[in-house]
Design a protein around this motif. Structure first.
Motif, PDB file in Angstrom:
ATOM      1  N   GLY A  41       7.331  -1.924   1.635  1.00 25.40           N
ATOM      2  CA  GLY A  41       8.298  -0.059   1.770  1.00 25.40           C
ATOM      3  C   GLY A  41       6.452   0.086   0.848  1.00 25.40           C
ATOM      4  O   GLY A  41       6.737  -0.768   0.008  1.00 25.40           O
ATOM      5  N   GLY A  42       6.609   1.027   1.463  1.00 23.03           N
ATOM      6  CA  GLY A  42       5.426   2.363   0.716  1.00 23.03           C
ATOM      7  C   GLY A  42       5.169   2.671  -0.314  1.00 23.03           C
ATOM      8  O   GLY A  42       6.394   3.005  -0.891  1.00 23.03           O
ATOM      9  N   ASN A  80       9.886   1.309  -5.629  1.00 21.72           N
ATOM     10  CA  ASN A  80       8.384   1.099  -5.965  1.00 21.72           C
ATOM     11  C   ASN A  80       9.031   0.116  -7.974  1.00 21.72           C
ATOM     12  O   ASN A  80       8.254  -0.499  -7.723  1.00 21.72           O
ATOM     13  CB  ASN A  80       8.517   2.462  -6.677  1.00 21.72           C
ATOM     14  N   LEU A  81      10.218   0.035  -7.412  1.00 23.50           N
ATOM     15  CA  LEU A  81      10.531  -0.721  -8.395  1.00 23.50           C
ATOM     16  C   LEU A  81       9.879  -2.220  -8.315  1.00 23.50           C
ATOM     17  O   LEU A  81       9.465  -2.733  -9.181  1.00 23.50           O
ATOM     18  CB  LEU A  81      12.400  -0.327  -9.638  1.00 23.50           C
ATOM     19  N   SER A  82      10.918  -2.325  -6.684  1.00 24.89           N
ATOM     20  CA  SER A  82      10.370  -3.579  -6.316  1.00 24.89           C
ATOM     21  C   SER A  82       8.854  -3.878  -5.908  1.00 24.89           C
ATOM     22  O   SER A  82       8.642  -5.345  -6.973  1.00 24.89           O
ATOM     23  CB  SER A  82      11.238  -4.279  -5.536  1.00 24.89           C
ATOM     24  N   LEU A  83       7.875  -3.054  -6.335  1.00 23.44           N
ATOM     25  CA  LEU A  83       6.840  -3.508  -6.422  1.00 23.44           C
ATOM     26  C   LEU A  83       6.625  -3.646  -7.523  1.00 23.44           C
ATOM     27  O   LEU A  83       5.135  -4.820  -6.528  1.00 23.44           O
ATOM     28  CB  LEU A  83       6.205  -2.030  -5.149  1.00 23.44           C
ATOM     29  N   SER A  84       7.038  -3.315  -8.469  1.00 21.07           N
ATOM     30  CA  SER A  84       5.658  -3.426  -9.704  1.00 21.07           C
ATOM     31  C   SER A  84       6.741  -4.618 -10.327  1.00 21.07           C
ATOM     32  O   SER A  84       6.301  -5.610 -10.831  1.00 21.07           O
ATOM     33  CB  SER A  84       6.936  -2.179 -10.560  1.00 21.07           C
ATOM     34  N   GLY A 122       0.725  -1.212   0.301  1.00 20.82           N
ATOM     35  CA  GLY A 122      -0.010  -0.332  -0.226  1.00 20.82           C
ATOM     36  C   GLY A 122       1.235   1.308  -0.248  1.00 20.82           C
ATOM     37  O   GLY A 122       2.131   1.418   0.059  1.00 20.82           O
ATOM     38  N   GLN A 123       0.103   2.187  -0.284  1.00 20.73           N
ATOM     39  CA  GLN A 123       0.514   3.419  -0.215  1.00 20.73           C
ATOM     40  C   GLN A 123       1.781   3.931   1.174  1.00 20.73           C
ATOM     41  O   GLN A 123       0.923   3.474   2.408  1.00 20.73           O
ATOM     42  CB  GLN A 123      -0.262   4.617  -0.452  1.00 20.73           C
ATOM     43  N   THR A 124       2.138   4.726   1.347  1.00 18.86           N
ATOM     44  CA  THR A 124       3.272   5.051   2.490  1.00 18.86           C
ATOM     45  C   THR A 124       2.001   6.073   2.987  1.00 18.86           C
ATOM     46  O   THR A 124       1.502   6.611   2.963  1.00 18.86           O
ATOM     47  CB  THR A 124       4.219   5.806   1.878  1.00 18.86           C
ATOM     48  N   GLY A 125       2.097   5.224   4.668  1.00 16.86           N
ATOM     49  CA  GLY A 125       1.697   5.808   6.025  1.00 16.86           C
ATOM     50  C   GLY A 125      -0.294   5.297   6.045  1.00 16.86           C
ATOM     51  O   GLY A 125      -0.738   6.301   6.586  1.00 16.86           O
ATOM     52  N   LEU A 145      17.477  -0.621  -0.867  1.00 14.88           N
ATOM     53  CA  LEU A 145      17.879  -0.247  -1.847  1.00 14.88           C
ATOM     54  C   LEU A 145      18.609  -1.616  -2.817  1.00 14.88           C
ATOM     55  O   LEU A 145      19.005  -1.168  -3.367  1.00 14.88           O
ATOM     56  CB  LEU A 145      19.128   0.982  -1.782  1.00 14.88           C
ATOM     57  N   GLY A 146      17.771  -2.157  -2.960  1.00 15.17           N
ATOM     58  CA  GLY A 146      17.689  -3.347  -3.483  1.00 15.17           C
ATOM     59  C   GLY A 146      18.925  -4.223  -3.346  1.00 15.17           C
ATOM     60  O   GLY A 146      19.631  -5.781  -3.430  1.00 15.17           O
ATOM     61  N   ASN A 147      19.213  -3.714  -1.347  1.00 15.47           N
ATOM     62  CA  ASN A 147      20.762  -4.810  -0.916  1.00 15.47           C
ATOM     63  C   ASN A 147      19.821  -5.985  -0.006  1.00 15.47           C
ATOM     64  O   ASN A 147      18.715  -5.067   1.405  1.00 15.47           O
ATOM     65  CB  ASN A 147      21.044  -4.001  -0.495  1.00 15.47           C
ATOM     66  N   LEU A 148      20.353  -6.987   0.292  1.00 16.20           N
ATOM     67  CA  LEU A 148      19.703  -7.300   1.559  1.00 16.20           C
ATOM     68  C   LEU A 148      20.389  -6.771   3.104  1.00 16.20           C
ATOM     69  O   LEU A 148      22.011  -7.026   3.021  1.00 16.20           O
ATOM     70  CB  LEU A 148      19.380  -8.848   0.655  1.00 16.20           C
TER      71      LEU A 148
END
Ligand SMILES: Nc1ncnc2c1ncn2[C@@H]1O[C@H](COP(=O)(O)OP(=O)(O)OP(=O)(O)O)[C@@H](O)[C@H]1O
Length: 900
Positions: free
Chosen positions: A321-322, A343-347, A170-173, A219-222
């Motif tokens: 993340g939101g 956003n990238l990983s959500l898509s 979902g959206q942030t917040g 940021l794309g890192n584990l």
């Protein structure tokens, strides 16, 4: 005639003697004991005894029948639940609408989203236009309890061996963290899930091993959330996490700390610890915005449940993340990067789900770390639950539409087409039917359990009557101390003894115990499994490595079980730790007992087989260890030679060093007694608010999902799971030596201990015990053992300790046994790649380990290694001076950080 027969007898004499000699070989003490046992149990001719024996037998039979019944209903329930979830869909979507905050209400916020009923949501688009969305469940103004009740079936399926993932989107917040984590007053899905898993594991007929891990994708890192991150340039960097796929498609994360938890309390503490390390920041939309995806993995292993889908399975609980629009959040710099990464990983997640539902041949898992990690928990054979969160505010309409469309896409794609009313009604009727049947089965199960409980009691009484008076009194004492069994006790207490006071999944299934019908049945089942039943029966040890996730023929395990000793002796409950290593060729198991008596404390080591045999013998005779004897007092039988292998055992724990930590040890906490009421979720949260309960796990916990990885030079580095064991390189001379494994194990102070089981079985153990007492003792011991001056050793090496086990090939043994002490010392400098290491998590939990790490740092300023380092440091400084780095104010620490 007489002469003839005596002649014949004389002729046969040789044969008779020969057969008697053969028979003699069977007359071992164990054999004699077991015959004595049988004789004791033979009908005595006493009518009373016969009657009670007959009663006992009938009860056992009845109990076995009931146990069979309960197992059948378990299987039936599982199948029904599976059918139900199938009908509901493998990917389910819930929608939660966040309530207006106080501020928003005061500001006169206008609601744009209205829940029509439990599955329909109406979105007001303006100009009297509306749009309707349908989900599996819609929550507006619902409590955390209400939401969790709908999530629970997915969690139940985890007990049945399915992989699952639950994520908040979902959206942030909009309340994702609120739903997953919750607050002290109303805990969210994660703590509730952990609680439910433990409860159900306890409630089941099976023994579970549960491990906990937590990471974030930033940021794309584990990033491992159970490992403190480096804050200074001089701090060692935590090991890099990388995603591994096994040939069966299972996903593991190399280097991810995986901690075995034995109760809800421990898991919750780890979760709280991980939450503290999450990356959060204040944004325009949320003052405590999560800037990463937070992922919690709970793995469950059960060896004696063939009806489970998998031996080891897991559930991922993900607080995503939101999603955010930069226009709105006005993020820049790092915040902008974080938003973009999220956003990238959500898509990418959306794409994967879409491809899965469309049953496409290519599923784009590799597009993001998030989907790679979730790969084996998202597919067809897993249960997935997405909780979409939306804001009620009109001004968030755009984001709400985006989120709802994303969710609707997932949902509608799943069905493939719009359902007709008729089909939907049929589906709902079928679901209702299934739910009712499940409920009925669960009621029946409860009833049968009650019956078993009563039988158990009767059986116990009968058995007690058969005991000598003295032991009867002891048994009575014990049961008085433990109090009357409650309904809950029963679930843990099938054998009606102290052992069952332990949480079910931690309980030892020691074969020394007289088996009830139920236990017998379980062991019959387990015989069909891959692991020999004797191993499961002998200890609570589990393979550290996940068999389903890796192909290794080697697994190492460690476990602790409480040995019930006679209460009237001066000894306390022993803490017995079993360390074992299973290989395809031989099994190595050691039991380390920390014994406390009135006069002294001691640590003894026995082979598991020996320990079990001794314990079994004693326990089977008297029901407990005799007063004047403890398991560890019994002398070791002679060790047998193994053809091509030498067994090496390394001591693992010393009670003097860790005596205070023993109780606090959460990883091996099998000796817990369930005397108090287990804490409720709320109690724990309350306790949480003012506690400094946990010593943060040291970064040395390089325990992971049980994958093997080839090191750079091609040799094998082994990573275990939940207290994994990867033995180091060592010599076979019954000596102690030190290894430099700093890089691999993150600066862990280590001492390696080796026992030559062939020649000096106990010597090294004693040495190690004393070695661990104090640094001075260590030095003197090493002097004795090595036969060389301690000056010859690098000072920094004195501070390194490791606990390990390894099975060596004959060549290794020969090579090292011929070495002189000096050569052996040189042996210590073998390449890292030849070392297999194990970090004992008891140590990691000991705050005093920090002291050791510090002392190691201090010692870095001495010795030849230090000189080399200083030289390298100098050359760096000279090189960088030309670049003007020093002018910029970079100091010693910076250069030291570089050369590390
Ligand atoms: N159902 C709810 N009931 C009460 N308060 C809520 C609810 N949902 C969210 N909140 C409140 O809204 C605020 C934001 O929630 P939260 O931090 O969980 O959002 P989020 O979606 O996780 O945001 P982000 O993605 O930025 O991390 C918090 O103060 C939280 O307490």
């Amino acid at each position: 005639m007489g002469a003839m027969s005596s002649k014949k007898s004389i002729q046969n004499l040789g044969e008779t003697i020969h057969s008697l000699l053969g028979f003699k070989s069977h007359l071992t003490s164990t054999w004699v004991k077991s015959v004595c046992e049988i004789v004791k149990k033979l009908p005595s001719g006493n009518e009373k005894d016969d009657e009670s024996a007959a009663k006992e037998i009938s009860k056992i039979k009845e109990m076995a029948a009931l146990t069979h019944c309960i197992n059948q209903s378990n299987i039936q329930r599982r199948q029904l639940l599976h059918d139900l979830l199938d009908l509901k869909g493998n990917i389910r979507v819930f929608c939660r609408v966040r309530p207006f905050t106080l501020e928003e209400s005061i500001g006169g916020g206008i609601g744009a989203v209205v829940a029509l009923d439990t599955s329909n949501l109406l979105l007001k688009l303006g100009d009297n236009k509306t749009k309707r969305y349908t989900f599996d469940n819609v929550f507006q103004g619902s409590s955390q309890d209400g939401i969790f009740s709908k999530v629970e079936p997915v969690i139940k399926s985890v007990l049945d061996g399915y992989n699952a993932s639950i994520f908040a989107y979902g959206q942030t917040g909009t309340g994702k963290t609120f739903t997953m984590e919750g607050t002290l007053d109303s805990p969210g899905i994660v703590p509730r899930t952990i609680e439910t898993l433990f409860k159900q594991a306890l409630d089941s007929n099976h023994t579970f091993l549960i491990t906990f891990s937590m990471l974030e994708i930033y940021l794309g890192n584990l990033k491992d959330l159970l490992v403190p991150q480096a804050t200074r340039a001089t701090d060692p960097l935590p090991p890099c996490l990388s995603i591994q796929t096994d040939p069966k498609g299972g996903i593991g994360i190399e280097n991810l700390v995986s901690i075995q938890v034995s109760d809800f309390n421990q898991a919750l503490k780890l979760y709280r610890l991980g939450c503290q390390l999450r990356s959060t920041a204040s944004t325009n939309s949320n003052t405590t915005s999560s800037r990463s995806h937070c992922m919690i993995r709970i793995s469950m292993t059960c060896f004696d449940a063939p009806e489970r889908r998998r031996e080891t399975n897991k559930i991922w609980l993900v607080d995503l993340g939101g999603s955010e629009r930069v226009v709105k959040t006005k993020a820049w710099g790092r915040r902008l990067d974080e938003g973009k990464a999220i956003n990238l990983s959500l898509s990418a997640l959306g794409d994967v789900i879409h491809a899965l539902q469309r049953k496409k041949s290519h599923i784009p898992y590799r597009n993001s770390k998030l989907t790679q990690v979730l790969k084996d928990s998202l597919g067809e054979d897993s249960k997935t639950l997405m909780l979409v969160h939306v804001s009620p505010k009109e001004e968030d309409l755009c984001e709400t539409i985006c989120s709802l469309n994303f969710a609707a896409r997932v949902k509608s794609v799943q069905l493939g087409h719009e359902e007709s009313n008729e089909v939907r009604n049929q589906r709902e009727a079928a679901m209702k039917n299934l739910q009712q049947t499940i409920k009925k089965i669960e009621d029946e199960r409860r009833y049968i359990r009650g019956k078993i409980q009563i039988l158990n009691h009767k059986l116990e009484e009968l058995t007690r009557r058969g005991l000598p008076l003295e032991q009867q009194a002891e048994a009575c004492d014990l049961s008085t101390e433990l109090g009357p069994p409650s309904e809950l006790d029963f679930t843990k207490n099938r054998t009606g003894n102290v052992r069952s006071q332990l949480p079910r999944f931690m309980r030892s299934t020691i074969s020394s115990r007289t088996k009830t019908g139920m236990e017998h049945q379980t062991s019959l089942h387990s015989r069909r499994r891959r692991r020999p039943s004797s191993q499961r029966a002998e200890s609570v040890s589990f393979p550290v490595k996940n068999h389903s996730e890796c192909n290794s023929d080697r697994s190492i395990s460690r476990s602790t079980c409480a040995v019930e000793l006679n209460r009237k002796t001066s000894m306390e409950l022993d803490n017995v730790t079993v360390y074992s290593q299973d290989t395809s060729e031989c099994d190595t198991k050691m039991v380390v007992t920390n014994r406390k008596s009135n006069k002294c404390k001691s640590t003894k080591v026995l082979k598991v087989d020996q320990w079990l045999t001794l314990h079994k013998d004693e326990a089977s005779i008297s029901g407990s260890v005799p007063r004047n004897k403890s398991v560890s007092d019994i002398p070791l039988p002679e060790k047998k030679h193994r053809s091509n292998r030498v067994k090496k055992t390394h001591i693992l724990c010393n009670d003097k060093v860790f005596k205070k930590q023993k109780k606090a040890s959460s990883v091996v906490a099998v000796s817990q007694r369930v005397e108090d009421k287990p804490p409720t979720l709320k109690d724990l949260f309350a306790e949480e608010s003012n506690s400094s309960f946990i010593c943060p796990p040291q970064p040395t916990m390089c325990l992971s999902t049980g994958h093997q990885q080839d090191s750079l030079d091609g040799s094998l580095i082994e990573y275990g799971q939940g207290g994994s064991l990867s033995p180091p390189d060592s010599c076979c001379d019954g000596s102690v030596h030190f290894i430099d494994n700093e890089d691999e194990f993150y600066g862990t102070p280590m001492v390696e201990v080796v026992e030559d089981t062939e020649h000096r079985p106990n010597l090294s153990m004693m040495k190690i015990s004393s070695y661990l007492l104090s640094p001075d003792d260590r030095i003197s011991n090493s002097q004795e053992i090595f036969g060389v001056s301690n000056q010859a050793l690098e000072p920094e090496q004195y501070h390194k300790q490791v606990m390990a086990t390894e099975v060596y090939g004959k060549e290794d043994m020969d090579a090292s046994s011929q070495s002189s002490p000096q050569e052996m010392r040189l042996n210590l400098c073998r390449p890292k790649s030849q070392r297999r290491l194990f970090i004992d998590d008891l140590k990691q939990k000991d705050p005093r380990m920090m002291t050791l790490i510090k002392s190691q740092e201090i010692s870095k300023n001495q010795g030849a290694c230090c000189l080399v380092k200083q030289k390298v440091e100098k050359s760096w400084a000279i090189a960088l001076l030309g670049l003007g780095f020093l002018d910029l104010g970079f100091n010693h620490d910076f250069f030291y950080g570089l050369i590390r």
